[in-house]
Design a protein around this motif. Structure first.
Motif, PDB file in Angstrom:
ATOM      1  N   ILE A 152      43.833  22.777  33.457  1.00  0.00           N
ATOM      2  CA  ILE A 152      44.330  23.786  34.393  1.00  0.00           C
ATOM      3  C   ILE A 152      44.660  23.157  35.742  1.00  0.00           C
ATOM      4  O   ILE A 152      45.690  23.446  36.359  1.00  0.00           O
ATOM      5  CB  ILE A 152      43.302  24.916  34.556  1.00  0.00           C
ATOM      6  CG1 ILE A 152      43.162  25.695  33.250  1.00  0.00           C
ATOM      7  CG2 ILE A 152      43.698  25.853  35.697  1.00  0.00           C
ATOM      8  CD1 ILE A 152      42.062  26.725  33.264  1.00  0.00           C
ATOM      9  N   MET A 153      43.795  22.269  36.213  1.00  0.00           N
ATOM     10  CA  MET A 153      44.025  21.648  37.512  1.00  0.00           C
ATOM     11  C   MET A 153      45.283  20.788  37.520  1.00  0.00           C
ATOM     12  O   MET A 153      45.914  20.596  38.561  1.00  0.00           O
ATOM     13  CB  MET A 153      42.809  20.793  37.899  1.00  0.00           C
ATOM     14  CG  MET A 153      41.542  21.587  38.190  1.00  0.00           C
ATOM     15  SD  MET A 153      41.733  22.775  39.562  1.00  0.00           S
ATOM     16  CE  MET A 153      42.006  24.314  38.669  1.00  0.00           C
ATOM     17  N   ALA A 198      42.221  39.985  38.190  1.00  0.00           N
ATOM     18  CA  ALA A 198      42.373  41.242  37.446  1.00  0.00           C
ATOM     19  C   ALA A 198      41.279  41.454  36.410  1.00  0.00           C
ATOM     20  O   ALA A 198      40.790  42.578  36.241  1.00  0.00           O
ATOM     21  CB  ALA A 198      43.748  41.260  36.760  1.00  0.00           C
ATOM     22  N   GLU A 199      40.890  40.403  35.702  1.00  0.00           N
ATOM     23  CA  GLU A 199      40.052  40.584  34.515  1.00  0.00           C
ATOM     24  C   GLU A 199      38.607  40.125  34.675  1.00  0.00           C
ATOM     25  O   GLU A 199      37.728  40.597  33.960  1.00  0.00           O
ATOM     26  CB  GLU A 199      40.673  39.826  33.332  1.00  0.00           C
ATOM     27  CG  GLU A 199      42.104  40.240  33.003  1.00  0.00           C
ATOM     28  CD  GLU A 199      42.193  41.639  32.435  1.00  0.00           C
ATOM     29  OE1 GLU A 199      41.151  42.227  32.132  1.00  0.00           O
ATOM     30  OE2 GLU A 199      43.323  42.146  32.308  1.00  0.00           O
ATOM     31  N   VAL A 200      38.349  39.196  35.576  1.00  0.00           N
ATOM     32  CA  VAL A 200      36.988  38.678  35.724  1.00  0.00           C
ATOM     33  C   VAL A 200      36.314  39.267  36.966  1.00  0.00           C
ATOM     34  O   VAL A 200      35.228  39.832  36.881  1.00  0.00           O
ATOM     35  CB  VAL A 200      36.992  37.136  35.787  1.00  0.00           C
ATOM     36  CG1 VAL A 200      35.567  36.609  35.988  1.00  0.00           C
ATOM     37  CG2 VAL A 200      37.579  36.559  34.494  1.00  0.00           C
ATOM     38  N   LEU A 242      45.933  31.545  36.372  1.00  0.00           N
ATOM     39  CA  LEU A 242      44.483  31.709  36.343  1.00  0.00           C
ATOM     40  C   LEU A 242      44.013  32.522  37.550  1.00  0.00           C
ATOM     41  O   LEU A 242      43.109  33.354  37.435  1.00  0.00           O
ATOM     42  CB  LEU A 242      43.795  30.347  36.328  1.00  0.00           C
ATOM     43  CG  LEU A 242      42.265  30.372  36.256  1.00  0.00           C
ATOM     44  CD1 LEU A 242      41.801  31.009  34.964  1.00  0.00           C
ATOM     45  CD2 LEU A 242      41.699  28.968  36.399  1.00  0.00           C
ATOM     46  N   GLN A 243      44.636  32.299  38.698  1.00  0.00           N
ATOM     47  CA  GLN A 243      44.280  33.062  39.892  1.00  0.00           C
ATOM     48  C   GLN A 243      44.450  34.556  39.651  1.00  0.00           C
ATOM     49  O   GLN A 243      43.573  35.359  39.981  1.00  0.00           O
ATOM     50  CB  GLN A 243      45.159  32.612  41.057  1.00  0.00           C
ATOM     51  CG  GLN A 243      44.963  33.423  42.327  1.00  0.00           C
ATOM     52  CD  GLN A 243      45.965  33.042  43.402  1.00  0.00           C
ATOM     53  OE1 GLN A 243      46.687  32.056  43.284  1.00  0.00           O
ATOM     54  NE2 GLN A 243      46.020  33.833  44.457  1.00  0.00           N
ATOM     55  N   HIS A 244      45.575  34.947  39.066  1.00  0.00           N
ATOM     56  CA  HIS A 244      45.823  36.365  38.812  1.00  0.00           C
ATOM     57  C   HIS A 244      44.895  36.902  37.716  1.00  0.00           C
ATOM     58  O   HIS A 244      44.420  38.037  37.789  1.00  0.00           O
ATOM     59  CB  HIS A 244      47.280  36.579  38.424  1.00  0.00           C
ATOM     60  CG  HIS A 244      48.236  36.252  39.533  1.00  0.00           C
ATOM     61  ND1 HIS A 244      48.283  36.959  40.708  1.00  0.00           N
ATOM     62  CD2 HIS A 244      49.171  35.275  39.650  1.00  0.00           C
ATOM     63  CE1 HIS A 244      49.204  36.451  41.504  1.00  0.00           C
ATOM     64  NE2 HIS A 244      49.758  35.428  40.891  1.00  0.00           N
TER      65      HIS A 244
END
Length: 204
Positions: free
Chosen positions: A116-117, A132-134, A126-128
């Motif tokens: 990811i990095m 939203a989900e975590v 991942l930011q979004h």
């Protein structure tokens, strides 16, 4: 008018699941996490929406799979931790997260985090996803005006714990049982979530 992929037999060696994942990654890259739907992924992959739902129950699970997470659903863990009294939420969150990643000895974290990095597109998605989900279930559970700040602070603590435990391997954090970590670190998260925070000066 853009040609739509045909539904039908896949080329030899190309599984339907991998086709769906490729289509999902393209959709997430082009449209962003919030705008993607399972129906849109199915259309792009050239399959029926029911085929996508056969493999992935919702968008969060599908996105987790595009990150390479197998049989792991961070959003489900966050929802489960948030389901209970606000008191003790910090400890439940630490315990749930560490138990989830401990399942394979942290191998998934060590593979996924560097990937990811190294990918700017994935970092943005991942930011979004995290928002939203975590963190979202925690924000909704707190029901206070500064819930987003509080949940983000708690998330920063969890992210640091994951890096020390699974990626860097700092002892004794790396080998402490999940229950012990929850007791030790949980109160710090709880302060972020429900404790008194110093006033933050307005942004200039």
């Amino acid at each position: 008018m853009t040609d739509q992929p045909r539904r039908g037999r896949r080329p030899a060696g190309q599984s339907t699941r991998s086709v769906v994942l490729d289509a999902a990654r393209a959709e997430f890259d082009e449209r962003g996490y919030e705008a993607v739907s399972l129906r849109g992924v199915a259309r792009r992959a050239g399959v029926d929406p029911g085929t996508v739902r056969h493999w992935f129950t919702d968008k969060a699970e599908l996105f987790a799979a595009t990150l390479g997470l197998v049989d792991i659903d961070p959003s489900a863990v966050a929802r489960a931790a948030a389901d209970g009294p606000v008191e003790g939420l910090g400890e439940r969150l630490v315990r749930s997260v560490t138990q989830m990643w401990d399942a394979d000895g942290g191998a998934t974290v060590r593979v996924v985090v560097p990937a990811i990095m190294a990918d700017p597109g994935l970092r943005t998605l991942l930011q979004h996803f995290l928002g939203a989900e975590v963190l979202g279930p925690i924000v909704r559970r707190l029901e206070v005006s500064d819930a987003e700040l509080r949940s983000a602070l708690a998330g920063s603590q969890v992210a640091g714990l994951m890096m020390l435990r699974y990626v860097v391997g700092v002892e004794p954090v790396a080998s402490l049982p999940a229950d012990d970590l929850a007791v030790l670190v949980g109160p710090n998260l709880q302060r972020y979530l429900t404790g008194d925070l110093p006033p933050v000066p307005p942004a200039r």
